[in-house]
Design a protein around this motif. Sequence first.
Motif, PDB file in Angstrom:
ATOM      1  N   LEU A   1       0.828  -1.206   0.000  1.00  0.00           N
ATOM      2  CA  LEU A   1       0.000   0.000   0.000  1.00  0.00           C
ATOM      3  C   LEU A   1       0.863   1.258   0.000  1.00  0.00           C
ATOM      4  N   THR A   2       1.866   1.306   0.896  1.00  0.00           N
ATOM      5  CA  THR A   2       2.673   2.524   0.992  1.00  0.00           C
ATOM      6  C   THR A   2       3.464   2.772  -0.274  1.00  0.00           C
ATOM      7  N   PHE A   3       4.103   1.730  -0.799  1.00  0.00           N
ATOM      8  CA  PHE A   3       4.960   1.979  -1.951  1.00  0.00           C
ATOM      9  C   PHE A   3       4.153   2.239  -3.218  1.00  0.00           C
ATOM     10  N   THR A   4       3.004   1.583  -3.346  1.00  0.00           N
ATOM     11  CA  THR A   4       2.138   1.927  -4.475  1.00  0.00           C
ATOM     12  C   THR A   4       1.726   3.390  -4.366  1.00  0.00           C
ATOM     13  N   SER A   5       1.384   3.818  -3.162  1.00  0.00           N
ATOM     14  CA  SER A   5       0.973   5.212  -2.981  1.00  0.00           C
ATOM     15  C   SER A   5       2.092   6.164  -3.341  1.00  0.00           C
ATOM     16  N   LEU A   6       3.313   5.840  -2.905  1.00  0.00           N
ATOM     17  CA  LEU A   6       4.440   6.727  -3.180  1.00  0.00           C
ATOM     18  C   LEU A   6       4.684   6.820  -4.692  1.00  0.00           C
ATOM     19  N   LEU A   7       4.664   5.670  -5.353  1.00  0.00           N
ATOM     20  CA  LEU A   7       4.867   5.655  -6.800  1.00  0.00           C
ATOM     21  C   LEU A   7       3.778   6.452  -7.512  1.00  0.00           C
ATOM     22  N   LEU A   8       2.554   6.201  -7.094  1.00  0.00           N
ATOM     23  CA  LEU A   8       1.421   6.892  -7.682  1.00  0.00           C
ATOM     24  C   LEU A   8       1.556   8.402  -7.480  1.00  0.00           C
ATOM     25  N   ALA A   9       1.965   8.780  -6.265  1.00  0.00           N
ATOM     26  CA  ALA A   9       2.123  10.200  -5.958  1.00  0.00           C
ATOM     27  C   ALA A   9       3.154  10.827  -6.885  1.00  0.00           C
ATOM     28  N   TRP A  10       4.299  10.149  -7.067  1.00  0.00           N
ATOM     29  CA  TRP A  10       5.342  10.702  -7.942  1.00  0.00           C
ATOM     30  C   TRP A  10       4.877  10.785  -9.389  1.00  0.00           C
ATOM     31  N   LEU A  11       4.111   9.789  -9.803  1.00  0.00           N
ATOM     32  CA  LEU A  11       3.585   9.797 -11.164  1.00  0.00           C
ATOM     33  C   LEU A  11       2.723  11.044 -11.379  1.00  0.00           C
ATOM     34  N   LEU A  12       1.835  11.289 -10.406  1.00  0.00           N
ATOM     35  CA  LEU A  12       0.973  12.472 -10.481  1.00  0.00           C
ATOM     36  C   LEU A  12       1.810  13.749 -10.484  1.00  0.00           C
ATOM     37  N   VAL A  13       2.837  13.773  -9.624  1.00  0.00           N
ATOM     38  CA  VAL A  13       3.680  14.966  -9.514  1.00  0.00           C
ATOM     39  C   VAL A  13       4.345  15.259 -10.849  1.00  0.00           C
ATOM     40  N   LEU A  14       4.954  14.237 -11.446  1.00  0.00           N
ATOM     41  CA  LEU A  14       5.698  14.457 -12.683  1.00  0.00           C
ATOM     42  C   LEU A  14       4.768  14.882 -13.808  1.00  0.00           C
ATOM     43  N   LEU A  15       3.627  14.200 -13.904  1.00  0.00           N
ATOM     44  CA  LEU A  15       2.670  14.564 -14.946  1.00  0.00           C
ATOM     45  C   LEU A  15       2.255  16.014 -14.811  1.00  0.00           C
ATOM     46  N   LEU A  16       1.857  16.354 -13.606  1.00  0.00           N
ATOM     47  CA  LEU A  16       1.302  17.675 -13.360  1.00  0.00           C
ATOM     48  C   LEU A  16       2.344  18.771 -13.566  1.00  0.00           C
ATOM     49  N   THR A  17       3.547  18.577 -13.010  1.00  0.00           N
ATOM     50  CA  THR A  17       4.517  19.678 -13.045  1.00  0.00           C
ATOM     51  C   THR A  17       5.179  19.802 -14.407  1.00  0.00           C
ATOM     52  N   VAL A  18       5.652  18.691 -14.983  1.00  0.00           N
ATOM     53  CA  VAL A  18       6.369  18.813 -16.254  1.00  0.00           C
ATOM     54  C   VAL A  18       5.444  19.363 -17.333  1.00  0.00           C
ATOM     55  N   LEU A  19       4.172  18.964 -17.278  1.00  0.00           N
ATOM     56  CA  LEU A  19       3.262  19.440 -18.307  1.00  0.00           C
ATOM     57  C   LEU A  19       2.856  20.893 -18.111  1.00  0.00           C
ATOM     58  N   THR A  20       2.778  21.345 -16.878  1.00  0.00           N
ATOM     59  CA  THR A  20       2.182  22.671 -16.680  1.00  0.00           C
ATOM     60  C   THR A  20       3.140  23.750 -16.188  1.00  0.00           C
ATOM     61  N   ALA A  21       4.285  23.393 -15.578  1.00  0.00           N
ATOM     62  CA  ALA A  21       5.145  24.438 -15.023  1.00  0.00           C
ATOM     63  C   ALA A  21       5.711  25.311 -16.125  1.00  0.00           C
ATOM     64  N   GLY A  22       5.724  26.601 -15.888  1.00  0.00           N
ATOM     65  CA  GLY A  22       6.325  27.537 -16.827  1.00  0.00           C
ATOM     66  C   GLY A  22       5.585  27.658 -18.149  1.00  0.00           C
ATOM     67  N   ARG A  23       4.375  27.121 -18.228  1.00  0.00           N
ATOM     68  CA  ARG A  23       3.568  27.303 -19.453  1.00  0.00           C
ATOM     69  C   ARG A  23       2.746  28.570 -19.301  1.00  0.00           C
ATOM     70  N   ARG A  24       1.657  28.656 -20.075  1.00  0.00           N
ATOM     71  CA  ARG A  24       0.794  29.834 -19.968  1.00  0.00           C
ATOM     72  C   ARG A  24       0.366  30.049 -18.522  1.00  0.00           C
ATOM     73  N   ARG A  25       0.206  31.289 -18.176  1.00  0.00           N
ATOM     74  CA  ARG A  25      -0.053  31.623 -16.790  1.00  0.00           C
ATOM     75  C   ARG A  25      -1.280  30.913 -16.219  1.00  0.00           C
ATOM     76  N   TRP A  26      -2.388  30.897 -16.999  1.00  0.00           N
ATOM     77  CA  TRP A  26      -3.602  30.320 -16.424  1.00  0.00           C
ATOM     78  C   TRP A  26      -3.462  28.819 -16.234  1.00  0.00           C
ATOM     79  N   VAL A  27      -2.680  28.168 -17.100  1.00  0.00           N
ATOM     80  CA  VAL A  27      -2.480  26.716 -16.973  1.00  0.00           C
ATOM     81  C   VAL A  27      -1.750  26.399 -15.666  1.00  0.00           C
ATOM     82  N   SER A  28      -0.635  27.113 -15.441  1.00  0.00           N
ATOM     83  CA  SER A  28       0.122  26.772 -14.245  1.00  0.00           C
ATOM     84  C   SER A  28      -0.592  27.246 -12.982  1.00  0.00           C
ATOM     85  N   ASN A  29      -1.364  28.344 -13.104  1.00  0.00           N
ATOM     86  CA  ASN A  29      -2.135  28.781 -11.931  1.00  0.00           C
ATOM     87  C   ASN A  29      -3.184  27.747 -11.540  1.00  0.00           C
ATOM     88  N   LEU A  30      -3.842  27.193 -12.567  1.00  0.00           N
ATOM     89  CA  LEU A  30      -4.885  26.206 -12.316  1.00  0.00           C
ATOM     90  C   LEU A  30      -4.273  24.958 -11.674  1.00  0.00           C
TER      91      LEU A  30
END
Lengths: 326, 570
Positions: free
Chosen positions: A120-149
């Motif tokens: 349970l813990t390690f699946t959660s950690l992996l899942l959390a990192w997956l979400l983090v990478l998806l969210l940040t790499v796709l949206t950081a430093g892009r259009r202002r409203w995208v990264s704000n959202l």
Amino acid sequence: MSQIKAVNPQHERWAQLGRRAVWRLAGGVLVLWAVATLTFFALRLIPGDPVLAILGGQSANPTPETIAEATREYGLDKPLAVQYGLYLGRLVQGDLGVSYSQHLPVTKVLAEQSWATLQLTFTSLLLAWLLVLLLTVLTAGRRRWVSNLASLAETLSAALPHFWIGILLLAVFAFGLRWFPPAGSDGWRTLVLPSLALAIPLAGFIAQVTRESLEFTLEQPFVLTARTRGLSETAVRFKHALRHAVLPGISLSGWAIGALISGAVVIEVIFSRKGLGRQLYQAVQAQDLPLTIGISLAVAAVYVLANIVVDLLYLWVDPRQQGKTA
Amino acid sequence: MSDKHLIVEGLSIEFGGQSVVRNVSFTLAPGKTLALVGESGSGKSVTARSLIGLAGAGARVTARTLSYGGQDLLALSERGWRGLRGKGIGFVLQDALVSLDPLRPVGKEILEVLKTHNWGDRRSRRERVIELLEKVGVPEPELRARQRPDQLSGGLRQRALIASALAMSPGLVIADEPTTALDATVQAQILQVLQEIKARGDSLLIISHDLAVVAQLADEVLVLRHGVVVEQGPMQQVLRNPRHPYTQALLDAVPAEHARGTRLSPQGSAQAVAPRPAADSPVLLKATGLGKRYTAPDQQPRQVVDDVSFELRAGRTLGIVGESGSGKTTVARIVLGLLEPDAGQVQFLGHAWSGVGADRVLEKDRRLHRRDISVIYQDPLSSFDPRWSIGQILADALDVAGVSASQQPARISELLEQVRLPADLATRRPLQLSGGQRQRVAIARAIASNPKVIICDEPVSALDVSVQAQVLDLLADLQAALGLAYLFISHDLGVIRHVSDQVLVMRHGKVVESAPVDVLFENPQHAYTQRLLGAVPRLPGAGSELVVPPLEAESTAWLFDESQLWKIAI
């Protein structure tokens, strides 16, 4: 460094990582000893007679003879210091005693229950990192409203408590849509909802840090250099910026393992999963001394190991740190 | 490759409606070098970046013509730009420590260029990396390719950065301040590498604020100010007979060409500052046989300061010059009583100030005279609390000096006036000031306690040349007005020559030469001093050719950063 040593930097790096790991393991043993000692004495301070707990509580109505016998059998008549010494002696041999409430060796309970919690813990950690990478790499430093959202979504999910997300997920995906089973611990389908409940708040938290560090990194001169070489935006992010941006998140992950295990106590109860969290919850209520200490030690061991791994991972990602610390 | 002309006509750049570059035009022929000269904010860097389509997010680039090798750059798609970057045009940024990815070995950075443009196969790419490092004069290229920028000396990592820009043999190389922040001898070596690019028949576009560097390389010079070209022409003509007053001011601000006691900045009167006090004024600060040893990260002991002695007399300036790692900052810290020496002693105003063993001086005994010595650092921003206003920063210094709260406002206005800052600056915060203004505030803070001695640790190294000129003039005026003695530390020989009465040349922690300034610069005795002086680039007409010191001088140099050792000492 007047002569840069003519050794292979790669070999040198592995040797340093190895030395570091040995040191950290030695430190980890000390931590485990401290955990064993603290739990041992803390549980003696709880009001209530452990002998009664062994014999099934007040309602079992034991005779004075039975109490005396049990006291002798479990060594509870000896002075506390002696009990502690005997306890440590057995601990070193890998004997964690017998659970008062389940009348099973603690090691056996641990063997049965640990895997589910680790999963349970390690699946959660992996899942959390997956979400983090998806969210940040796709949206950081892009259009202002995208990264704000995206940033708003991170703050929101970091603020949500595990149990609330757990109940919400149960209501929607288990009882409403019936996509996943609401309880149990067999098969990957039972793992999805509980690990999501643990991963979402953690991902929100790590993503906030990672986003800030990614945005900072994308402004650095070496990123500009990478762009002047003709690298695409995606290549710049994955090959250069990400490695710098994940560093603070990696540090946080060591701490996150601890948070996930304590989160697992609640989640295992909500999703009726087997696991250390639920056992610990019951053991403390039943004043089951050996089992409580055993679980605490197991959790501490996982925490210590996870932190060593995180530490080495950090050094692997950022080799500049090597040699700076003894 | 012979028809690869870069043609720029009527280039303008705007950010959010604000114009930063207006109507810039030039042509760069193969084998020629063009220099864009100007101070920070003049638009020179953004002009260069617009040539590879990286002017920045939100930039609006317009031009009548922008073409390279017959290709219209204005019509390029993002994909088209990516094909040009690194392949057709190489770009070298300032300071390889941050311009190369600090987590990757430099060889991998060079490899990346080849890989991006699909050059060769795995094996030939690896060979090419070694070949490129060799070409820019990196010894032991196989080993260096596996090292990270922080494991290489400043000169080697700048070469590696240049090698990465040259990887695809681009016909045009753009170098943005390629030698800024490098020591003189290293700078000379990098200039030589750049000259070789030119000699191969490729074009070079160099961006610099340093006219002496420009004089070594450029065929043509373009002087930018506030985004507008103020002067443009052949290098000899622009630097020898400047037509625009701004170019003249830039030339005047170069300290090396001006004797002590003359002004560098056009503001104020042109006459000499007050005469210097005699060389036999009383000794304020006396250091004898100072030594300091650290354990470096590799567990090896390093003698960072070794048997350093000097005297500083009232109203005089002692210059300490040396390259990075020579131990000059460590000497400053010992003299300030912030670091205990391992050997030797310091006397200040006739009292024991610092020493070893029985001579050790406790901080509480030093405190009485703390207000008599103060310090100015290279980067004032990091030595100010960013949340404090300038008034608070100065009031804090006055508190320490024992000025009562009721007298502080008047004294703060007086201090600001002394450093020629408007009084209303007191309410602002450090981040709202320009670099020159911040350094003036740092000077005001340093003189707040009416000290007798000020330690100046690279006080003008982060400033543009004309701002540097104003700050040096201010320091000279304050010295004359307040009778200050300066211990002036710099890696810049021109600055040292301009400010000092006596000069100490340091190398590897030792004093290699100590002499009055004129003697040292006219007739240097030690081979190292001669090499150092020979490596300083000069303006045309100011004398000899640039002497490139042998590589040996640098590759055996110590590779450490004194600021790192400081952390270890704690």
